[in-house]
Design a protein around this motif. Structure first.
Motif, short mmCIF file in Angstrom:
data_model
loop_
_atom_site.label_atom_id
_atom_site.label_comp_id
_atom_site.label_asym_id
_atom_site.label_seq_id
_atom_site.Cartn_x
_atom_site.Cartn_y
_atom_site.Cartn_z
N PRO A 123 11.43 51.96 -99.66
CA PRO A 123 11.03 52.42 -100.99
C PRO A 123 11.18 53.93 -101.13
O PRO A 123 10.91 54.68 -100.20
CB PRO A 123 9.55 52.00 -101.09
CG PRO A 123 9.09 51.89 -99.68
CD PRO A 123 10.28 51.47 -98.88
N LYS A 141 10.17 57.35 -102.96
CA LYS A 141 9.09 58.01 -103.69
C LYS A 141 9.59 59.37 -104.17
O LYS A 141 9.87 60.24 -103.37
CB LYS A 141 7.86 58.20 -102.78
CG LYS A 141 7.29 56.90 -102.24
CD LYS A 141 6.14 57.13 -101.27
CE LYS A 141 4.87 57.56 -102.00
NZ LYS A 141 3.70 57.60 -101.08
N GLY A 183 11.51 50.16 -105.22
CA GLY A 183 11.87 49.41 -104.02
C GLY A 183 10.68 48.73 -103.36
O GLY A 183 10.79 48.24 -102.24
N SER A 184 9.55 48.66 -104.07
CA SER A 184 8.38 47.97 -103.54
C SER A 184 7.59 47.37 -104.70
O SER A 184 7.37 48.04 -105.71
CB SER A 184 7.48 48.93 -102.75
OG SER A 184 6.24 48.30 -102.44
N ASP A 185 7.16 46.10 -104.54
CA ASP A 185 6.32 45.50 -105.58
C ASP A 185 4.86 45.40 -105.13
O ASP A 185 4.06 44.70 -105.73
CB ASP A 185 6.85 44.11 -105.97
CG ASP A 185 6.96 43.17 -104.77
OD1 ASP A 185 6.47 43.53 -103.67
OD2 ASP A 185 7.52 42.07 -104.93
N SER A 186 4.52 46.16 -104.08
CA SER A 186 3.15 46.15 -103.57
C SER A 186 2.18 46.80 -104.56
O SER A 186 2.44 47.89 -105.08
CB SER A 186 3.09 46.90 -102.23
OG SER A 186 1.75 47.15 -101.86
N GLN A 202 0.67 50.49 -104.37
CA GLN A 202 1.25 51.65 -105.06
C GLN A 202 0.41 52.00 -106.29
O GLN A 202 0.13 53.18 -106.54
CB GLN A 202 2.70 51.36 -105.48
CG GLN A 202 3.61 50.95 -104.34
CD GLN A 202 3.87 52.08 -103.34
OE1 GLN A 202 3.48 53.22 -103.55
NE2 GLN A 202 4.51 51.75 -102.24
N ARG A 254 4.03 49.81 -114.31
CA ARG A 254 4.94 49.07 -113.44
C ARG A 254 6.12 48.55 -114.25
O ARG A 254 5.95 48.04 -115.35
CB ARG A 254 4.18 47.90 -112.79
CG ARG A 254 5.00 46.79 -112.19
CD ARG A 254 5.56 47.06 -110.82
NE ARG A 254 4.60 47.42 -109.81
CZ ARG A 254 4.97 47.70 -108.55
NH1 ARG A 254 6.25 47.65 -108.21
NH2 ARG A 254 4.06 48.06 -107.66
N SER A 274 11.99 46.74 -107.98
CA SER A 274 10.72 46.95 -108.67
C SER A 274 10.29 48.41 -108.54
O SER A 274 10.58 49.07 -107.54
CB SER A 274 9.64 46.05 -108.09
OG SER A 274 8.44 46.19 -108.82
#
Length: 456
Positions: free
Chosen positions: A121, A123, A153-156, A159, A324, A338
């Protein structure tokens, strides 16, 4: 007589004090961005029109500044097109570039263009001006800075939790208390539209709902009706307009309202995760609040939506926002990336800090000491010492002219320079300096090393 020059409405000049205060805010935000692991990038102030158009909805497209093509741009336009006076046909012919509306869409273009150079991901933070052809008013300008941070690059959902912490940390550093971070979820809005039978009019629904704080409930309903949303469907919205209580109470009521919507329930679950994490982590200054009418009428949001409200003691719109976006890069051919991001409204934060007198008193003091100019020989002697001070990171300057003492002292007072140093023939012979504290009026004779200590 020549006409007095002016600047376009919605733009501003900034004097040295204002620039110093803006830089103070930027430096605080930048420091926290980097502390949270974000890396800086920059993009051009203008993009190809097709990069920007169609990404912000109809209202956003109207607010994009178009740039006329170079040279004889009208020569390429057929007479019949000119005679129609249809801007939708004419504009693409005479304008191929536009000033950026925000930093998010150019960032999506950047990610796609540089995808092979990026470690995901990714940032990133970006602090640059943007332009909107909006109607100027207090806190709303046509040219203004955005301070953005995004992760792609992350759907967590961690974040989203970190972004709430980032907001809280920045406002704590600025000593700005009473800030409210409002949160909602686009899936909940999609679920509500589904329940009231307006799923095919989701954009019209969210754009109207987003105006609730500005135009009120009745006007919002009128706009929805004008967009083809049924009166029966709007009646089902009534519990939404009156929804109140703490975070958990509103969540439980939403679960009942959206029991038949898979999308809506998923959005509720995401909000519950974020809320529980924040409750465990404890915010220092800001307060997290659920606002189910928060829509932020931008098409690309797909999950959490943020909007930051200034303290209630200050009459000001939002001072930050974000959300998001699950497939923003898909508009440029890179699917399934994402992302989530937030923005700080620099100009509005400035106005809030000014209204609450929260800027440090010394923020605009650029020069710490002014050396009085008594003549060529004395000036050269002073510059040797000034060079040593600058090497010690002490801001120092020499008055350029050997003007009258009163004029030089007045200059120091107007600039709020805290110290003045006088070096005449007697001081040169004795290898001393006479330093005057401009606040107390006291002065003393010191050596060069003692001068260094005082000014540090």
């Amino acid at each position: 007589m020549a006409q007095k020059p002016s600047i376009p409405k919605g733009t501003r000049d900034f004097n040295p004090e204002e620039v110093a205060k803006r830089n103070y805010i930027i430096n605080v935000i930048k420091q926290q961005f980097e502390r949270f692991g974000f890396q800086p990038i920059e993009t051009p102030c203008f993009e190809h029109s097709e990069t920007l158009m169609g990404k912000y909805g109809d209202e956003g497209d109207r607010l994009i500044f178009k740039i006329l093509n170079s040279g004889e741009y009208l020569s390429k336009v057929e007479n019949d097109v000119l005679s129609q006076k249809d801007e939708s046909i004419l504009t693409p012919i005479i304008s191929e570039k536009a000033l950026r509306y925000d930093l998010t869409v150019p960032f999506a273009r950047y990610v796609v263009q540089h995808q092979n150079e990026i470690d995901f991901p990714f940032k990133r933070y970006q602090i640059q001006p943007v332009w909107r052809a909006d109607r100027p008013q207090k806190g709303r300008f046509r040219e203004f800075y955005q301070c953005d941070a995004d992760v792609v690059g992350s759907d967590s959902l961690w974040q989203e939790v970190e972004f709430i912490q980032l907001y809280d940390t920045v406002f704590t550093s600025l000593q700005l208390e009473g800030v409210t971070i409002k949160i909602n979820n686009r899936k909940i809005l999609s679920g509500i539209a589904e329940v009231i039978g307006a799923h095919d009019k989701l954009i019209d629904f969210t754009v109207a709902l987003d105006k609730l704080d500005k135009i009120g409930e009745d006007k919002v309903k009128e706009e929805m009706i004008s967009k083809g949303i049924s009166t029966k469907g709007i009646e089902k919205l009534q519990p939404l307009f009156s929804l109140s209580g703490d975070f958990d109470t509103q969540i439980q009521r939403l679960k009942a309202m959206l029991a038949t919507s898979i999308d809506g329930l998923k959005g509720i679950a995401e909000l519950e995760f974020i809320s529980k994490a924040i409750q465990s982590l404890n915010l220092k200054t800001a307060k997290l609040e659920l606002n189910v009418t928060l829509a932020r009428g931008l098409n690309y949001y797909t999950g959490a939506i943020f909007e930051v409200a200034a303290p209630k003691s200050v009459s000001m719109g939002s001072i930050g926002g974000g959300g998001r976006y699950d497939d923003l890069t898909g508009i440029f051919g890179l699917n399934d990336i994402s992302g989530v991001g937030i923005s700080f409204g620099l100009d509005r934060i400035y106005l809030v800090l000014e209204a609450l007198d929260l800027f440090p008193k010394t923020v605009a003091n650029s020069t710490r000491v002014l050396f009085i100019n008594f003549g060529e020989k004395e000036a050269l002697h002073c510059l040797k010492t000034i060079e040593k001070l600058r090497q010690q990171n002490i801001n120092a300057e020499l008055y350029p002219d050997d003007a009258k003492m009163k004029k030089q002292m007045n200059y120091a007072n107007k600039r709020n320079i805290p110290y003045v140093v006088l070096v005449g023939e007697a001081e040169m012979n004795a290898q001393t300096f006479t330093i005057k504290n401009m606040q107390t009026g006291t002065q003393e004779s010191v050596t060069e090393s003692e001068l260094m200590k005082i000014l540090q």
